[in-house]
Design a protein around this motif. Sequence first.
Motif, PDB file in Angstrom:
ATOM      1  N   GLU A  99       0.945  -1.212   0.019  1.00 49.37           N
ATOM      2  CA  GLU A  99       0.047  -0.160   0.026  1.00 49.37           C
ATOM      3  C   GLU A  99       0.751   1.306  -0.197  1.00 49.37           C
ATOM      4  N   HIS A 103       0.949   3.964  -2.835  1.00 46.52           N
ATOM      5  CA  HIS A 103       0.905   5.350  -2.698  1.00 46.52           C
ATOM      6  C   HIS A 103       2.067   6.216  -3.198  1.00 46.52           C
ATOM      7  N   SER A 138       4.621  14.064  -3.905  1.00 47.03           N
ATOM      8  CA  SER A 138       4.780  13.304  -2.551  1.00 47.03           C
ATOM      9  C   SER A 138       5.754  14.361  -1.525  1.00 47.03           C
TER      10      SER A 138
END
Length: 358
Positions: A99, A103, A138
């Motif tokens: 995950e 992401h 990010s």
Amino acid sequence: MRHPDTRAVALFAILVLLFWQATPAHAARVTARVPSGTIEVKLLSPGVTAVLDVLRPRHEQRLKASREETGVDRLEQEVRRARQEAERARQAFENARREAKAHAVSKIRVTVHKADVHISSESSIGEAEFFYTAFNESGLVVSDITYRPVVSGVVLPLTTPLTLEFIDPSNLLLGLGPQETITNQNKDPERLTFFLSDLSEGDRRKVSGAAPGDFSLKVEDMHFVARKGYKGQNKPMGIEEAYSSRLAPFSDAVQRAEAHRDALAQELARASQAYAAQTREGTERFRAQLKDLKAASVRAEGALDKKKSKAVFTDVPSGAYCVYAASADGRAAIKEVNVDSSRITVTIDRLGKDPFLP
């Protein structure tokens, strides 16, 4: 006054009387037919099977008690549960890692502005070159991405993913910071080659007829650095290190579960060693008991004819016996027989586990 030896004399007299009453008026000839490979045939006392039926369950009960005493069964169950828990913790960590990776990958947007794919019928190698722009959404500094090129929906068959490093051409610093953009437009394009033989005929046609806009990058992984710097100046980080705070609860759970599993496994190993030692000791005692019982039970040993697979006992008093036959490889059999005539034949069809062995 009674003589001190009177009791012993009386006992001896009773034994002699019993022996005399048990002595038959005639003796018999007993022939035992045995399986091929038999090397030993004996007549044993009739009560030997009853004694074996008592000794073996006692031995097995002692082994069971030893297993409970050392806790082997309990520890095996605890180790099994601890392994399952460690596996669940590891799986939860892997899910969290996937995950986190998904992401991170979703936060890098790579746009291909122009691409050219060259496939020649004279060559076994295809070539492609493209211009791109990457935007980092990010909160970390991205040093590079690994990707696979996709043309008209066909993932080009490369042995390993390609690496695209984010190096600013103006200052040669490695790293794409948060909310920053990097591009190679109006500069040297990225180039790659691939083997045409790895493409199916249908995929080759798709790639050959691809329009410039049919080229994209499939990002598979990425690396990070703590800060921008020249290549080799900062240590690159993978997903686990870059997202350590996010993955810490899962990695800590894995460490605890595996430590608990390993501690129980060590305890089980010690208990198993103790149980094995007690088993060896108990089995040796049982082996000695069986050996003594066998020796004490022998009433006659037959003359064995190995070629004819038979043994003959002569002058056998009438009464109940057990015929015992054994081979060299640890197989044996016991068969009860009642000698009540001058000639009798006993047949043992097959040998199994020797009852006089643990």
